[in-house]
Design a protein around this motif. Structure first.
Motif, PDB file in Angstrom:
ATOM      1  N   ARG A 104      51.013 -97.270  41.743  1.00  0.00           N
ATOM      2  CA  ARG A 104      51.244 -98.256  42.799  1.00  0.00           C
ATOM      3  C   ARG A 104      52.591 -98.051  43.486  1.00  0.00           C
ATOM      4  O   ARG A 104      52.703 -98.183  44.690  1.00  0.00           O
ATOM      5  CB  ARG A 104      51.123 -99.667  42.240  1.00  0.00           C
ATOM      6  CG  ARG A 104      49.708 -99.941  41.758  1.00  0.00           C
ATOM      7  CD  ARG A 104      49.409-101.408  41.713  1.00  0.00           C
ATOM      8  NE  ARG A 104      48.109-101.648  41.137  1.00  0.00           N
ATOM      9  CZ  ARG A 104      46.968-101.589  41.806  1.00  0.00           C
ATOM     10  NH1 ARG A 104      46.958-101.273  43.063  1.00  0.00           N
ATOM     11  NH2 ARG A 104      45.819-101.837  41.195  1.00  0.00           N
ATOM     12  N   VAL A 105      53.615 -97.717  42.721  1.00  0.00           N
ATOM     13  CA  VAL A 105      54.930 -97.453  43.310  1.00  0.00           C
ATOM     14  C   VAL A 105      54.852 -96.230  44.211  1.00  0.00           C
ATOM     15  O   VAL A 105      55.365 -96.228  45.330  1.00  0.00           O
ATOM     16  CB  VAL A 105      56.001 -97.261  42.207  1.00  0.00           C
ATOM     17  CG1 VAL A 105      57.314 -96.777  42.795  1.00  0.00           C
ATOM     18  CG2 VAL A 105      56.215 -98.552  41.431  1.00  0.00           C
ATOM     19  N   LEU A 106      54.188 -95.185  43.744  1.00  0.00           N
ATOM     20  CA  LEU A 106      54.082 -93.962  44.546  1.00  0.00           C
ATOM     21  C   LEU A 106      53.243 -94.173  45.801  1.00  0.00           C
ATOM     22  O   LEU A 106      53.558 -93.628  46.863  1.00  0.00           O
ATOM     23  CB  LEU A 106      53.509 -92.822  43.710  1.00  0.00           C
ATOM     24  CG  LEU A 106      54.431 -92.315  42.603  1.00  0.00           C
ATOM     25  CD1 LEU A 106      53.736 -91.233  41.786  1.00  0.00           C
ATOM     26  CD2 LEU A 106      55.745 -91.817  43.150  1.00  0.00           C
ATOM     27  N   VAL A 107      52.198 -94.964  45.706  1.00  0.00           N
ATOM     28  CA  VAL A 107      51.395 -95.264  46.896  1.00  0.00           C
ATOM     29  C   VAL A 107      52.247 -96.012  47.916  1.00  0.00           C
ATOM     30  O   VAL A 107      52.208 -95.714  49.110  1.00  0.00           O
ATOM     31  CB  VAL A 107      50.121 -96.064  46.540  1.00  0.00           C
ATOM     32  CG1 VAL A 107      49.453 -96.625  47.787  1.00  0.00           C
ATOM     33  CG2 VAL A 107      49.141 -95.186  45.771  1.00  0.00           C
ATOM     34  N   GLU A 108      53.038 -96.966  47.458  1.00  0.00           N
ATOM     35  CA  GLU A 108      53.899 -97.710  48.377  1.00  0.00           C
ATOM     36  C   GLU A 108      54.908 -96.778  49.058  1.00  0.00           C
ATOM     37  O   GLU A 108      55.125 -96.862  50.262  1.00  0.00           O
ATOM     38  CB  GLU A 108      54.625 -98.832  47.630  1.00  0.00           C
ATOM     39  CG  GLU A 108      55.385 -99.744  48.564  1.00  0.00           C
ATOM     40  CD  GLU A 108      55.950-100.967  47.856  1.00  0.00           C
ATOM     41  OE1 GLU A 108      56.961-101.469  48.352  1.00  0.00           O
ATOM     42  OE2 GLU A 108      55.391-101.401  46.834  1.00  0.00           O
ATOM     43  N   VAL A 109      55.506 -95.879  48.291  1.00  0.00           N
ATOM     44  CA  VAL A 109      56.454 -94.913  48.867  1.00  0.00           C
ATOM     45  C   VAL A 109      55.739 -94.031  49.883  1.00  0.00           C
ATOM     46  O   VAL A 109      56.243 -93.789  50.978  1.00  0.00           O
ATOM     47  CB  VAL A 109      57.098 -94.046  47.763  1.00  0.00           C
ATOM     48  CG1 VAL A 109      57.914 -92.904  48.367  1.00  0.00           C
ATOM     49  CG2 VAL A 109      57.971 -94.897  46.866  1.00  0.00           C
ATOM     50  N   PHE A 110      54.566 -93.551  49.520  1.00  0.00           N
ATOM     51  CA  PHE A 110      53.787 -92.708  50.424  1.00  0.00           C
ATOM     52  C   PHE A 110      53.510 -93.430  51.744  1.00  0.00           C
ATOM     53  O   PHE A 110      53.723 -92.881  52.826  1.00  0.00           O
ATOM     54  CB  PHE A 110      52.477 -92.303  49.743  1.00  0.00           C
ATOM     55  CG  PHE A 110      51.501 -91.610  50.652  1.00  0.00           C
ATOM     56  CD1 PHE A 110      51.720 -90.310  51.066  1.00  0.00           C
ATOM     57  CD2 PHE A 110      50.367 -92.263  51.102  1.00  0.00           C
ATOM     58  CE1 PHE A 110      50.820 -89.664  51.900  1.00  0.00           C
ATOM     59  CE2 PHE A 110      49.465 -91.639  51.944  1.00  0.00           C
ATOM     60  CZ  PHE A 110      49.693 -90.332  52.339  1.00  0.00           C
ATOM     61  N   LEU A 111      53.061 -94.671  51.660  1.00  0.00           N
ATOM     62  CA  LEU A 111      52.764 -95.428  52.879  1.00  0.00           C
ATOM     63  C   LEU A 111      54.010 -95.644  53.732  1.00  0.00           C
ATOM     64  O   LEU A 111      53.951 -95.552  54.959  1.00  0.00           O
ATOM     65  CB  LEU A 111      52.108 -96.769  52.522  1.00  0.00           C
ATOM     66  CG  LEU A 111      50.706 -96.660  51.923  1.00  0.00           C
ATOM     67  CD1 LEU A 111      50.218 -98.030  51.446  1.00  0.00           C
ATOM     68  CD2 LEU A 111      49.731 -96.042  52.896  1.00  0.00           C
TER      69      LEU A 111
END
Length: 182
Positions: A104-111
């Motif tokens: 979830r943290v990585l998805v947020e960073v990606f977005l």
């Protein structure tokens, strides 16, 4: 001792250093700082400008990353006005570090990172697979090996910087026929 499967790192559940590292990497902003410092050392002021933050706020995040070993200070240099500036470079320690709620943290960073990317420069793919446990393990292993291979290569001095984001997860949408649907 507990073993973190993703990181391959042993840590005691009450280890304050491990807890500090987990907290440091729980911030999408700090992960973006690490990415910005991966190939080029950057000062607190440069990071604040790039991320649109107050330098005081950025300093807190930079200090947290330095204290936990994810950023390292390089020799001080003179800035534009002659002021002393300290550039920081990512140590690479975050590559195998456990992240709380990693995906979830990585998805947020990606977005956050793709907000300003021109859609013609964003290449995505979405693939559904039906695999045995053996083939799933093979797929994950080979994908990981490819990422490690490219990470461990020397950076191309004349190259452009790119980001790669992958997500591999169980498909919670039942395939045709499994639930009686079409």
């Amino acid at each position: 001792m507990s073993k973190n499967r993703e990181a391959g790192v042993e840590s005691a559940p009450d280890d304050p250093d491990a807890e500090a590292r987990l907290r440091a990497l729980s911030s999408p902003l700090r992960l973006r700082v690490l990415r910005l410092c991966a190939f080029e050392p950057r000062t607190n002021k440069e990071l604040a400008e790039l991320l649109g933050l107050n330098p005081g706020t950025m300093l807190h995040h930079v200090r947290t990353l330095v204290q936990t070993g994810f950023l390292a200070a390089e020799p001080a240099r003179a800035g534009a006005q002659g002021a002393r500036e300290v550039p920081y470079r990512a140590t690479g320690a975050s590559w195998r570090a456990p992240l709380p709620e990693r995906s979830r943290v990585l998805v947020e960073v990606f977005l956050q990172q793709i907000e300003s990317v021109d859609p013609k420069d964003l290449h995505t793919a979405w693939l559904g697979l039906k695999l045995t446990d053996e083939h799933r393990d093979e797929f994950e292993r080979r994908l990981h090996e490819l990422l490690v291979e490219f990470k461990e290569r020397e950076a191309d001095a004349d190259g452009e910087t790119y980001s790669v984001f992958t997500a591999f997860h169980p498909d919670l949408n039942p395939p045709s026929g499994r639930d009686g649907g079409t």
